[in-house]
Design an enzyme around this catalytic site. Structure first.
Site, mmCIF file in Angstrom:
data_model
loop_
_atom_site.group_PDB
_atom_site.id
_atom_site.type_symbol
_atom_site.label_atom_id
_atom_site.label_comp_id
_atom_site.label_asym_id
_atom_site.label_seq_id
_atom_site.Cartn_x
_atom_site.Cartn_y
_atom_site.Cartn_z
ATOM 1 N N HIS A 27 0.808 -1.228 0.000
ATOM 2 C CA HIS A 27 0.000 0.000 0.000
ATOM 3 C C HIS A 27 0.845 1.284 0.000
ATOM 4 O O HIS A 27 0.780 2.113 0.899
ATOM 5 C CB HIS A 27 -1.105 0.016 1.061
ATOM 6 C CG HIS A 27 -0.716 -0.316 2.480
ATOM 7 N ND1 HIS A 27 0.172 0.412 3.201
ATOM 8 C CD2 HIS A 27 -1.156 -1.291 3.312
ATOM 9 C CE1 HIS A 27 0.273 -0.098 4.415
ATOM 10 N NE2 HIS A 27 -0.513 -1.136 4.501
ATOM 11 N N HIS A 81 -5.810 -8.460 14.402
ATOM 12 C CA HIS A 81 -5.904 -7.314 13.480
ATOM 13 C C HIS A 81 -6.541 -7.815 12.189
ATOM 14 O O HIS A 81 -6.162 -8.872 11.681
ATOM 15 C CB HIS A 81 -4.488 -6.801 13.245
ATOM 16 C CG HIS A 81 -4.347 -5.658 12.306
ATOM 17 N ND1 HIS A 81 -5.320 -4.700 12.119
ATOM 18 C CD2 HIS A 81 -3.308 -5.294 11.493
ATOM 19 C CE1 HIS A 81 -4.876 -3.811 11.241
ATOM 20 N NE2 HIS A 81 -3.687 -4.159 10.834
ATOM 21 N N GLU A 83 -6.611 -6.334 9.124
ATOM 22 C CA GLU A 83 -6.061 -5.972 7.811
ATOM 23 C C GLU A 83 -5.730 -7.273 7.051
ATOM 24 O O GLU A 83 -5.279 -8.266 7.640
ATOM 25 C CB GLU A 83 -4.818 -5.083 7.961
ATOM 26 C CG GLU A 83 -4.410 -4.496 6.615
ATOM 27 C CD GLU A 83 -3.363 -3.381 6.704
ATOM 28 O OE1 GLU A 83 -2.934 -3.007 7.814
ATOM 29 O OE2 GLU A 83 -2.976 -2.882 5.627
ATOM 30 N N ASP A 85 -3.528 -8.513 5.225
ATOM 31 C CA ASP A 85 -2.251 -9.245 5.241
ATOM 32 C C ASP A 85 -2.218 -10.247 6.393
ATOM 33 O O ASP A 85 -1.436 -11.199 6.365
ATOM 34 C CB ASP A 85 -1.044 -8.295 5.281
ATOM 35 C CG ASP A 85 -1.117 -7.245 6.370
ATOM 36 O OD1 ASP A 85 -2.233 -6.869 6.776
ATOM 37 O OD2 ASP A 85 -0.052 -6.781 6.811
ATOM 38 N N HIS A 147 -2.195 0.024 14.161
ATOM 39 C CA HIS A 147 -2.483 1.261 13.477
ATOM 40 C C HIS A 147 -3.903 1.314 12.900
ATOM 41 O O HIS A 147 -4.209 2.239 12.132
ATOM 42 C CB HIS A 147 -1.454 1.452 12.348
ATOM 43 C CG HIS A 147 -1.570 0.371 11.278
ATOM 44 N ND1 HIS A 147 -1.624 0.698 9.943
ATOM 45 C CD2 HIS A 147 -1.697 -0.962 11.339
ATOM 46 C CE1 HIS A 147 -1.739 -0.410 9.213
ATOM 47 N NE2 HIS A 147 -1.779 -1.425 10.049
ATOM 48 N N ASP A 166 1.296 -5.998 14.277
ATOM 49 C CA ASP A 166 2.104 -5.083 13.457
ATOM 50 C C ASP A 166 3.220 -4.389 14.255
ATOM 51 O O ASP A 166 4.266 -4.044 13.684
ATOM 52 C CB ASP A 166 1.214 -4.002 12.830
ATOM 53 C CG ASP A 166 0.523 -4.480 11.556
ATOM 54 O OD1 ASP A 166 1.029 -5.404 10.904
ATOM 55 O OD2 ASP A 166 -0.532 -3.906 11.209
ATOM 56 N N TYR A 194 9.795 0.449 8.627
ATOM 57 C CA TYR A 194 8.428 -0.034 8.869
ATOM 58 C C TYR A 194 7.670 0.973 9.746
ATOM 59 O O TYR A 194 6.528 1.348 9.449
ATOM 60 C CB TYR A 194 8.505 -1.399 9.558
ATOM 61 C CG TYR A 194 7.182 -2.038 9.823
ATOM 62 C CD1 TYR A 194 6.610 -2.909 8.900
ATOM 63 C CD2 TYR A 194 6.486 -1.784 10.996
ATOM 64 C CE1 TYR A 194 5.392 -3.502 9.147
ATOM 65 C CE2 TYR A 194 5.270 -2.367 11.247
ATOM 66 C CZ TYR A 194 4.722 -3.226 10.324
ATOM 67 O OH TYR A 194 3.509 -3.808 10.569
ATOM 68 N N HIS A 225 5.127 -9.414 11.273
ATOM 69 C CA HIS A 225 5.969 -9.278 10.078
ATOM 70 C C HIS A 225 7.432 -9.409 10.485
ATOM 71 O O HIS A 225 7.862 -8.800 11.470
ATOM 72 C CB HIS A 225 5.823 -7.899 9.436
ATOM 73 C CG HIS A 225 4.469 -7.606 8.882
ATOM 74 N ND1 HIS A 225 3.968 -8.218 7.757
ATOM 75 C CD2 HIS A 225 3.512 -6.751 9.293
ATOM 76 C CE1 HIS A 225 2.756 -7.751 7.506
ATOM 77 N NE2 HIS A 225 2.450 -6.867 8.429
HETATM 78 FE FE1 FEO Z 1 -1.885 -3.540 9.585
HETATM 79 FE FE2 FEO Z 1 0.426 -5.927 8.792
HETATM 80 O O1 FEO Z 1 -1.234 -5.082 8.799
#
Ligand code: FEO
Length: 394
Positions: A27, A81, A83, A85, A147, A166, A194, A225
């Protein structure tokens, strides 16, 4: 059938994530080192999976899980989370583990429903709630806006393990799983990038989350991650505190684009004046570096100079893109300066100054606009301007 291997990070707790060797764009953030999406399987009376992976790595995650348990036996799926990913693999897990319940926050449930339109069974949790799964306890701490509104982290006290999602992550694809295997310098650089690209706008919320984290006995921080932290905690927390509090260093960043070289010449004259006053300068040319590769410098630079020629009554598109990006990242407590060349009009650099002002930055010196090509006197004056800007960060 080939089984990809899990890694046991603590007794009975396994990394079962996916490695995304090829992802180069996240993104708007370029990721030259790829990334990972980390899922963790806790084998206990109740088999519990924490987070999933991007949808196209769900089979890789399942393959790792299958070497340990039959995934049909998963009882709980903790979604820290929503999101995609991390939640992209949720539908596949819920299809295979048809009796599993999803453990998430009320915002997490809303997000999953809006993403997947499925009627799954939920256990809703909030900060302070605990879920006993046998010899392990899952303790939940909501970290809204670190986030997204749904974010939470999961702490397992028996293992002194924080599954931080994250937070504390880095975009690195590697065969190594632990930070100490790659080394602080490499991982710190990726963690800073990051933070700058993903977490930068949410410093206040990060500081609140750190207040909680610092009360927990921790032997391992396992983000969603990149590499897992089992060392360097004081260094990591110190860096996060610094970034979250917008604490900068006495150094300058000059970001510019140029049409025929005049704005570039101005940038280098400013650099000479600043360096002459003993302040290090990083030069970033917007045709050479992607905006997401520039913002890690912004994380720690106190003085930020932005240069553009004027084109069509405005700034060059690369400069507009950079400013749009950093406006969203909301860096605070910086000192800004705008400059550029022009043929007629000169709105480009003036518009840059307006954006820097809108971000609440201090602008101690007027915009410098030079018509067509800077002469020797102009360049001398820019060197002097560089020296004056250094006085503003004393
Ligand atoms: Fe906020 Fe790694 O996704």
């Amino acid at each position: 059938m080939i089984f990809l291997q899990p890694i046991e990070v603590k007794p009975g707790i396994y990394w079962v994530g996916g490695i995304d060797w090829n992802v180069r764009y996240f993104h708007g953030y370029v990721t030259p080192q790829g990334s990972t999406y980390n899922s963790y399987l806790i084998v206990d009376d109740k088999i519990t999976l924490v987070d999933t992976v991007k949808h196209y790595l769900a089979d890789e995650m399942l393959s790792r899980i299958r070497t340990i348990v039959n995934p049909e036996k998963i009882d709980y799926l903790v979604v820290n989370h929503v999101e995609l990913d991390h939640s992209g693999g949720v539908p596949k897990i819920m299809e295979v583990a048809s009796n599993a319940k999803i453990v998430t926050t009320p915002n997490g449930k809303k997000g999953l429903e809006m993403h997947f339109k499925q009627d799954w069974e939920y256990v809703l949790v909030k900060t302070g709630d605990e879920l006993k799964i046998g010899s392990h306890t899952m303790k939940f701490v909501q970290t809204p806006m670190v986030h997204w509104p749904d974010n939470m982290v999961t702490y397992i006290p028996e293992a002194k393990l924080l599954l931080s999602n994250d937070a504390f992550g880095q975009h690195i694809a590697s065969t190594e799983r632990f930070v100490d295997e790659l080394g602080w310098d490499v991982v710190h650089e990726a963690a800073a990038s990051y933070y700058a690209n993903i977490v930068f706008p949410y410093g206040d919320q990060v500081n609140k989350a750190l207040d909680v984290v610092e009360t927990l006995p921790i032997e391992m921080i396992a983000p969603s991650h990149g590499l897992i932290w089992r060392s360097f905690f004081p260094e990591l927390i110190k860096e996060y505190r610094k970034w979250a509090s917008n604490e900068t260093e006495r150094k300058a960043l000059i970001v510019y684009d140029t049409m025929y070289g005049s704005t570039k010449e101005m940038a280098y004259a400013l650099r000479e004046g600043i360096e002459d006053s003993g302040v290090p300068v990083t030069m970033k040319f917007l045709q050479a570096d992607h905006i997401s590769q520039i913002v890690p410098e912004l994380l720690t630079a106190k003085l930020v100079l932005v240069g553009t020629p004027t084109i069509n009554n405005g700034m060059l598109p690369n400069v507009a893109s950079f400013l749009t990006y950093i406006k969203g990242l909301r860096p605070k407590k910086r000192i800004g300066f705008a400059f550029g060349s022009y043929g007629w009009g000169g709105q480009g650099a003036r518009n840059v100054a307006s954006v820097l002002q809108e971000m609440g930055w201090e602008i101690p010196e007027e915009v410098v606009n030079i018509q067509y090509v800077p002469g020797k006197a102009d360049l001398d004056s820019l060197r002097e301007k560089g020296r004056k800007l250094v006085e503003a960060i004393k």
